[in-house]
Motif scaffolding. Sequence first.
Motif: not given
Length: 431
Positions: A76-82, A86-93, A294-297
């Motif tokens: 679950i954690i690895f899935f959510l991490m990826v 991607y969400i952070e990449a979309l925000i940055e772009r 940038k992920i909320e760990m």
Amino acid sequence: MQLTFTWAGIACLIIFIIGYYFIAAEDKYHLNKTKPAIFIGTLMFIILGAYLFLNNQDLKLLEEEVKSLIEEIAEIIFFLMVAMTYIEALIERNVFNALKYKLVSKGYTYRKLFWLTGLLAFFISPVADNLTTALILSTVLLTIDNKTPNFLVPGAINIVVAANAGGAFSPFGDITTLMVWTANKSPFIDFFALFPAAFLGWLVNAYLLSRFVPNIAPSFDASKQKEEKIYEGGKLVIFLGIFTIFCAVIMHSLFELPAMWGMIFGLSLLSLWTYFYNRKKGKKDINVFFYMSKIEMDTLLFFFGILAAVGALHFAGWLNYAAKLYDIAGASVSNIGVGFLSAIVDNVPVMSAVLKANPNMNMDEWLLVTLTAGIGGSLISFGSAAGVGVMGKMRGIYTFSSHMKYAWTILVGYIISVIVWWLQFEYFDFY
């Protein structure tokens, strides 16, 4: 092992209740919910281990339980991490800012914006997740107007309900649906059979809420706002994100590999793209590890703690009583009750408890509990991650009391969703 009414089993139950109180009262004590979650999640297993050790009992079962739990949590954690990367990449772009500008610069009325943000929340959350979707679109509401409660409060509720409903019919839309899918309770494609129930429930709720929204245009001068556009490479990141989800589905459904395997493969594609992008530009503008930073760990650690705590309750035997409740009340009634419970207690531990109890249910009932746990959290403002996130984003505007003023509309939508499920799955047997 019969540990339920031993001192260790009772201690675990008390610790879980106290710990969950501090998790629920995060705003009152200003204590990040992750801290009590990981504390109780680890402590409860230490207590169980100490009991077995002091009574010279076999520790092998405890070791096997923890190893199985680690595997479940890691997936679950690895899935959510990826997904979060991607969400952070979309925000940055600048993808979401471009979307926000397009919405607010069209001159729509409050009511039309209410419907547009709700529809976007419903259809974005199955691909992203309900929390991220709710946070982005609540920012859009504040950009449109931050002073009109007759628009902001119904709009916020609409976004929370739509994000939770949209997330309920997709394995990627909510942590609870992801848990059900990875536990192999339903094939990937069958989750989408919940679309009619989720959509019609939200639609009825949105219609009732829209009657309270003024049908006039907000004052917004697009000429004074800088036009937002998607940065170079942003559209390719969108494509890579969709392809990553496709890989996760294929690897889990066809190859019997964990879904996170496909997600990690997708992360590797994103990292390679950033490398070649920087080589082409001759600079180091973007970096996949910057996105990951940038992920909320604390969110990921919260899931570790709460799932570990529920796992300890399962090992101690407490969840056997949950399974017996299903036998007494019946699957459908119990699953509908899960929806109301998830409004009070976060839906993640509720769904984890149901999965650990593992009541004997057919796929249609597993889909019902997926639906009710997903949308039931909308009944109370703090009943879902989306609701809590929007309360923080719209502090002083979207509150518990302002939410409860319109809670009856959400209850009507919830009842409609359950009725549609019953007609589709039980009466017409169409899925």
